[in-house]
Write a protein that holds these residues in place. Structure first.
Motif, PDB file in Angstrom:
ATOM      1  N   ASP A  15       0.838  -1.202   0.000  1.00  0.00           N
ATOM      2  CA  ASP A  15       0.000   0.000   0.000  1.00  0.00           C
ATOM      3  C   ASP A  15       0.874   1.254   0.000  1.00  0.00           C
ATOM      4  N   ARG A  16       0.229   2.395  -0.079  1.00  0.00           N
ATOM      5  CA  ARG A  16       0.950   3.671  -0.157  1.00  0.00           C
ATOM      6  C   ARG A  16       1.789   3.917   1.103  1.00  0.00           C
ATOM      7  N   GLU A  17       1.263   3.551   2.270  1.00  0.00           N
ATOM      8  CA  GLU A  17       2.006   3.767   3.507  1.00  0.00           C
ATOM      9  C   GLU A  17       3.317   2.976   3.510  1.00  0.00           C
ATOM     10  N   ALA A  18       3.272   1.741   3.034  1.00  0.00           N
ATOM     11  CA  ALA A  18       4.491   0.927   2.962  1.00  0.00           C
ATOM     12  C   ALA A  18       5.477   1.538   1.969  1.00  0.00           C
ATOM     13  N   LEU A  19       4.960   2.077   0.868  1.00  0.00           N
ATOM     14  CA  LEU A  19       5.814   2.732  -0.121  1.00  0.00           C
ATOM     15  C   LEU A  19       6.511   3.942   0.495  1.00  0.00           C
ATOM     16  N   MET A  20       5.757   4.774   1.204  1.00  0.00           N
ATOM     17  CA  MET A  20       6.334   5.960   1.829  1.00  0.00           C
ATOM     18  C   MET A  20       7.379   5.574   2.882  1.00  0.00           C
ATOM     19  N   THR A  21       7.113   4.513   3.623  1.00  0.00           N
ATOM     20  CA  THR A  21       8.071   4.037   4.623  1.00  0.00           C
ATOM     21  C   THR A  21       9.367   3.593   3.958  1.00  0.00           C
ATOM     22  N   ARG A  22       9.249   2.855   2.852  1.00  0.00           N
ATOM     23  CA  ARG A  22      10.446   2.380   2.152  1.00  0.00           C
ATOM     24  C   ARG A  22      11.244   3.545   1.577  1.00  0.00           C
ATOM     25  N   ILE A  23      10.562   4.543   1.044  1.00  0.00           N
ATOM     26  CA  ILE A  23      11.259   5.716   0.512  1.00  0.00           C
ATOM     27  C   ILE A  23      11.980   6.442   1.639  1.00  0.00           C
ATOM     28  N   GLY A  24      11.309   6.617   2.754  1.00  0.00           N
ATOM     29  CA  GLY A  24      11.929   7.274   3.907  1.00  0.00           C
ATOM     30  C   GLY A  24      13.159   6.526   4.390  1.00  0.00           C
ATOM     31  N   ASN A  25      13.070   5.211   4.439  1.00  0.00           N
ATOM     32  CA  ASN A  25      14.217   4.407   4.858  1.00  0.00           C
ATOM     33  C   ASN A  25      15.379   4.538   3.888  1.00  0.00           C
ATOM     34  N   MET A  26      15.086   4.611   2.594  1.00  0.00           N
ATOM     35  CA  MET A  26      16.156   4.777   1.604  1.00  0.00           C
ATOM     36  C   MET A  26      16.858   6.121   1.773  1.00  0.00           C
ATOM     37  N   ILE A  27      16.087   7.143   2.115  1.00  0.00           N
ATOM     38  CA  ILE A  27      16.675   8.472   2.298  1.00  0.00           C
ATOM     39  C   ILE A  27      17.507   8.511   3.584  1.00  0.00           C
ATOM     40  N   LYS A  28      16.966   7.956   4.658  1.00  0.00           N
ATOM     41  CA  LYS A  28      17.671   7.994   5.940  1.00  0.00           C
ATOM     42  C   LYS A  28      18.864   7.051   5.987  1.00  0.00           C
ATOM     43  N   PHE A  29      18.747   5.910   5.306  1.00  0.00           N
ATOM     44  CA  PHE A  29      19.792   4.890   5.345  1.00  0.00           C
ATOM     45  C   PHE A  29      20.160   4.471   3.923  1.00  0.00           C
ATOM     46  N   PRO A  30      20.840   5.354   3.170  1.00  0.00           N
ATOM     47  CA  PRO A  30      21.147   5.050   1.771  1.00  0.00           C
ATOM     48  C   PRO A  30      22.169   3.911   1.643  1.00  0.00           C
ATOM     49  N   ASN A  31      22.085   3.199   0.498  1.00  0.00           N
ATOM     50  CA  ASN A  31      23.082   2.169   0.246  1.00  0.00           C
ATOM     51  C   ASN A  31      24.406   2.850  -0.104  1.00  0.00           C
ATOM     52  N   ASN A  32      25.462   2.073  -0.268  1.00  0.00           N
ATOM     53  CA  ASN A  32      26.796   2.646  -0.484  1.00  0.00           C
ATOM     54  C   ASN A  32      26.871   3.533  -1.728  1.00  0.00           C
ATOM     55  N   THR A  33      26.206   3.145  -2.805  1.00  0.00           N
ATOM     56  CA  THR A  33      26.241   3.937  -4.036  1.00  0.00           C
ATOM     57  C   THR A  33      25.675   5.331  -3.788  1.00  0.00           C
ATOM     58  N   TRP A  34      24.517   5.405  -3.162  1.00  0.00           N
ATOM     59  CA  TRP A  34      23.895   6.701  -2.897  1.00  0.00           C
ATOM     60  C   TRP A  34      24.646   7.468  -1.832  1.00  0.00           C
ATOM     61  N   LEU A  35      25.195   6.750  -0.861  1.00  0.00           N
ATOM     62  CA  LEU A  35      25.937   7.412   0.198  1.00  0.00           C
ATOM     63  C   LEU A  35      27.148   8.147  -0.360  1.00  0.00           C
ATOM     64  N   GLU A  36      27.803   7.541  -1.361  1.00  0.00           N
ATOM     65  CA  GLU A  36      28.965   8.180  -1.993  1.00  0.00           C
ATOM     66  C   GLU A  36      28.555   9.426  -2.769  1.00  0.00           C
ATOM     67  N   LYS A  37      27.352   9.428  -3.333  1.00  0.00           N
ATOM     68  CA  LYS A  37      26.889  10.563  -4.134  1.00  0.00           C
ATOM     69  C   LYS A  37      26.309  11.683  -3.275  1.00  0.00           C
ATOM     70  N   LYS A  38      26.011  11.380  -2.022  1.00  0.00           N
ATOM     71  CA  LYS A  38      25.413  12.372  -1.136  1.00  0.00           C
ATOM     72  C   LYS A  38      26.390  13.517  -0.906  1.00  0.00           C
ATOM     73  N   PRO A  39      25.956  14.729  -1.178  1.00  0.00           N
ATOM     74  CA  PRO A  39      26.886  15.865  -0.985  1.00  0.00           C
ATOM     75  C   PRO A  39      27.115  16.132   0.494  1.00  0.00           C
ATOM     76  N   GLU A  40      28.230  16.744   0.770  1.00  0.00           N
ATOM     77  CA  GLU A  40      28.527  17.155   2.137  1.00  0.00           C
ATOM     78  C   GLU A  40      27.865  18.508   2.369  1.00  0.00           C
ATOM     79  N   TRP A  41      27.050  18.629   3.363  1.00  0.00           N
ATOM     80  CA  TRP A  41      26.385  19.904   3.660  1.00  0.00           C
ATOM     81  C   TRP A  41      27.241  20.686   4.590  1.00  0.00           C
TER      82      TRP A  41
END
Length: 72
Positions: free
Chosen positions: A46-72
């Motif tokens: 459902d939509r709630e599970a989708l939003m949860t998964r997106i939030g988890n990806m943003i908060k806990f990115p995999n190594n590929t995304w973590l490397e691309k994340k800019p330094e603030w």
């Protein structure tokens, strides 16, 4: 003030990049393929599970995304 201006500049660049990458055609393609597949094949129940998964990806990115994340 300088830090704020740099942040605004960064957001404007990201917005331009997003607008170039995710135009209306791309958005429709995503909705008609990825989203549709995920919802129809019960990969995401459902939509709630989708939003949860997106939030988890943003908060806990995999190594590929973590490397691309800019330094603030």
């Amino acid at each position: 003030v300088i830090k704020r201006e740099r942040w605004v500049e960064h957001l404007q660049k990201r917005a331009e990049h997003t607008a170039e990458t995710y135009n209306e055609e791309m958005a429709n393609r995503i909705l008609n393929t990825t989203y549709k597949t995920a919802m129809e094949q019960n990969l995401i129940p459902d939509r709630e599970a989708l939003m949860t998964r997106i939030g988890n990806m943003i908060k806990f990115p995999n190594n590929t995304w973590l490397e691309k994340k800019p330094e603030w």
